[in-house]
Motif scaffolding. Structure first.
Motif, PDB file in Angstrom:
ATOM      1  N   GLU A 141      44.563  60.242  99.897  1.00 19.12           N
ATOM      2  CA  GLU A 141      45.840  60.670  99.322  1.00 19.12           C
ATOM      3  C   GLU A 141      46.246  61.973  99.980  1.00 19.12           C
ATOM      4  N   ARG A 142      47.523  62.254  99.987  1.00 17.70           N
ATOM      5  CA  ARG A 142      47.949  63.565 100.461  1.00 17.70           C
ATOM      6  C   ARG A 142      47.393  64.649  99.535  1.00 17.70           C
ATOM      7  N   LYS A 143      47.095  65.793 100.126  1.00 18.68           N
ATOM      8  CA  LYS A 143      46.589  66.908  99.313  1.00 18.68           C
ATOM      9  C   LYS A 143      47.540  67.234  98.172  1.00 18.68           C
ATOM     10  N   SER A 144      48.839  67.163  98.455  1.00 20.45           N
ATOM     11  CA  SER A 144      49.820  67.554  97.448  1.00 20.45           C
ATOM     12  C   SER A 144      49.887  66.571  96.290  1.00 20.45           C
ATOM     13  N   ILE A 199      43.703  66.935  89.875  1.00 27.19           N
ATOM     14  CA  ILE A 199      42.414  67.519  89.485  1.00 27.19           C
ATOM     15  C   ILE A 199      42.439  67.692  87.975  1.00 27.19           C
ATOM     16  N   THR A 200      41.666  66.879  87.289  1.00 25.02           N
ATOM     17  CA  THR A 200      41.650  66.913  85.828  1.00 25.02           C
ATOM     18  C   THR A 200      40.240  67.243  85.360  1.00 25.02           C
ATOM     19  N   GLY A 201      40.116  68.347  84.648  1.00 21.51           N
ATOM     20  CA  GLY A 201      38.802  68.778  84.189  1.00 21.51           C
ATOM     21  C   GLY A 201      37.826  68.996  85.330  1.00 21.51           C
ATOM     22  N   GLY A 202      38.337  69.391  86.508  1.00 23.95           N
ATOM     23  CA  GLY A 202      37.481  69.637  87.666  1.00 23.95           C
ATOM     24  C   GLY A 202      37.154  68.402  88.479  1.00 23.95           C
ATOM     25  N   VAL A 203      37.663  67.239  88.080  1.00 19.61           N
ATOM     26  CA  VAL A 203      37.382  65.986  88.781  1.00 19.61           C
ATOM     27  C   VAL A 203      38.596  65.595  89.620  1.00 19.61           C
ATOM     28  N   ASN A 204      38.349  65.227  90.884  1.00 19.50           N
ATOM     29  CA  ASN A 204      39.429  64.782  91.762  1.00 19.50           C
ATOM     30  C   ASN A 204      39.773  63.328  91.481  1.00 19.50           C
ATOM     31  N   ILE A 205      41.062  63.061  91.317  1.00 20.17           N
ATOM     32  CA  ILE A 205      41.557  61.693  91.105  1.00 20.17           C
ATOM     33  C   ILE A 205      42.634  61.415  92.143  1.00 20.17           C
TER      34      ILE A 205
END
Length: 514
Positions: free
Chosen positions: A405-408, A412-418
């Motif tokens: 996915e694009r960085k933008s 980041i939810t609760g420290g987890v990347n989605i």
């Protein structure tokens, strides 16, 4: 490699067929009309490296103007006709157009013509506009004598602006004659997909986008015929494939999804066996969608990952796609892919990072027109010839690239990347979901939460009950933390006609929360 060659060999063969009207443009006509327009550009004092712009619906004059620019050494910028007047005017002025061609048919034509009154030369297409020369009158008054030397120009297209203002992508312009066959994209597409003088290319997408106009150029360079749809319609596309014996086509995944959702009897009604290469790009394709297209059309489905910037490419065919589901292909045909971390360090196999392409010898890195800062942001911190457009992905042990996915767009939810694409791919397969976008929105506790925007099929009534049905449908497909916290219904997804989501506009669209 240019219309004149084929005008001499097959003057009456259709170079272009408009799908809706059946109107044709022969190679002899394309040669003469593009030459007259190029000579008009020269008569106005345009020199190699100068700029022209055009905004129009899908029509033949775009192709004539494109070839006129190619044979006069100028850059041509084709503007998205769906933009507002301020957005269109921004691009036309930003590209420093000395000439702008405006379709008088557009709803915005009169306002845009007025906003561009400071452009040195304006030409109206398909009608009249105050203060603008009429296209047909311009051609009639221009010379049809071919100069001794026609320097080759190029397109300078703009990024779609999915994450900000559009950026003009300036290619390196070489001093080479129009007849020179050393054009990397044409050579690459010919080798990959077998374009030749028997090719019939169907373009269901807008010609202002890089892929459609460049595939049309490739078709004409090889002496084939381009069939141009005014807009995409799933059943009409199938009908045109059968009617014209289409051999080549270029799609985006949303088009595949809409064709796969046609009733089985409609799918079976049309003969698509003439297709030799159905190429898709522009957005990630859900694995089940690609598999469904291969099962339906056979092993003619090809994908490439690239950008308008043309800084690199990966390709994958049907057999590879079934063996490496989810991959967008391997590199090596136009640069080498590198996956890098935040400080530019190259990451090991399987780790997600920023995708850079290392240019092969003889090619110059792209630049963003009049924007040194944005250009600098695309360069690797240690390697000037490694460039990126900001996408994330990883390479497997066989050097197949997988997009993330694009960085933008990363949530980041609760420290987890989605990665929203994973969720969008699942939601797109729901039978009652017509289109989908997933974004992160601020949350005091978690930082961000996952929010899904749904455009539902016509027979479905948006409701909290339907949202709950979709949530349950996802429960055995995604981890719990990836399932959207909220579902919002909108009438139409803010996509460009080429299929790209303009996610920054999602929160501007009227919606009902469920």
């Amino acid at each position: 490699m240019y219309p004149g060659k084929w005008a001499a060999a097959q003057p009456d063969k259709p170079a272009v067929i408009m799908a809706d009207t059946g109107q044709t443009l022969s190679y002899a006509q394309l040669e003469e009309r593009s030459l007259r327009l190029a000579n008009h550009f020269r008569s106005l004092g345009l020199k190699p490296g100068d700029h022209v712009a055009m905004i129009a619906e899908n029509r033949m004059e775009i192709i004539e103007a494109y070839w006129a620019a190619l044979r006069s050494g100028t850059f041509i910028t084709i503007v998205n006709r769906h933009l507002t007047v301020p957005e269109s005017s921004y691009i036309i002025h930003d590209c420093d157009a000395a000439v702008v061609l405006i379709s008088a048919v557009l709803d915005t034509a009169e306002a845009l013509n007025e906003d561009c009154r400071d452009i040195p030369h304006r030409i109206s297409v398909g009608g009249t506009l105050p203060g603008a020369e009429e296209y047909e009158a311009v051609l009639a008054a221009s010379s049809a004598v071919k100069p001794d030397y026609e320097p080759r120009g190029d397109d300078m297209l703009y990024s779609s602006g999915t994450t900000g203002k559009p950026k003009g992508i300036l290619p390196a312009l070489k001093d080479q004659p129009l007849e020179d066959e050393n054009i990397p994209l044409i050579q690459l597409f010919t080798a990959l997909y077998g374009f030749d003088d028997s090719s019939v290319y169907l373009s269901p997408a807008p010609l202002y986008h890089a892929a459609p106009i460049r595939f049309v150029m490739t078709t004409h360079a090889r002496g084939g015929t381009a069939v141009i749809m005014p807009k995409f319609d799933p059943e009409e596309a199938l009908r045109l494939i059968e009617k014209h014996g289409v051999t080549h086509s270029q799609w985006v995944p949303t088009m595949f999804i809409r064709m796969l959702k046609l009733p089985a009897e409609v799918q079976a009604k049309y003969d698509v066996s003439s297709m030799r290469a159905a190429i898709h790009a522009a957005a990630p394709c859900p694995i089940e969608v690609k598999r469904g297209m291969i099962e339906w059309w056979g092993p003619v489905i090809h994908e490439y990952y690239a950008a308008t910037e043309a800084n690199g490419i990966t390709v994958i065919n049907s057999e590879e796609a079934l063996a490496k589901p989810g991959s967008v292909g391997r590199d090596g045909l136009m640069g080498i892919a590198h996956i890098c971390g935040p400080d530019g360090e190259e990451l090991p196999t399987g780790e997600i990072g920023t995708i850079y392409f290392e240019l092969e010898e003889g090619r110059e890195p792209f630049v963003y027109y009049k924007d040194d800062a944005k250009t600098t942001g695309t360069r690797h911190p240690q390697h000037e010839r490694w460039t990126t457009t900001g996408d994330l992905g990883y390479l497997d042990e066989d050097r197949y690239l997988f997009m993330s996915e694009r960085k933008s767009f990363l949530i980041i939810t609760g420290g987890v990347n989605i990665y929203p694409q994973e969720i969008e791919n699942e939601l797109a397969l729901h039978p009652d979901v017509k289109d989908v976008a997933v974004i992160g929105e601020p949350d005091e506790e978690l930082g961000e939460i996952v929010v899904a925007y749904l455009q539902v099929e016509d027979h479905v009534r948006p409701s909290p009950e339907f949202a709950e049905e979709v949530r349950q449908w996802l429960s055995d497909k995604l981890a719990r933390f990836k399932i959207p916290r909220e579902f919002r219904f909108i009438d139409e997804m803010p996509r460009t006609p080429t299929g790209k989501l303009v996610k920054r506009k999602l929160t501007e669209v009227p919606q009902a929360t469920a």
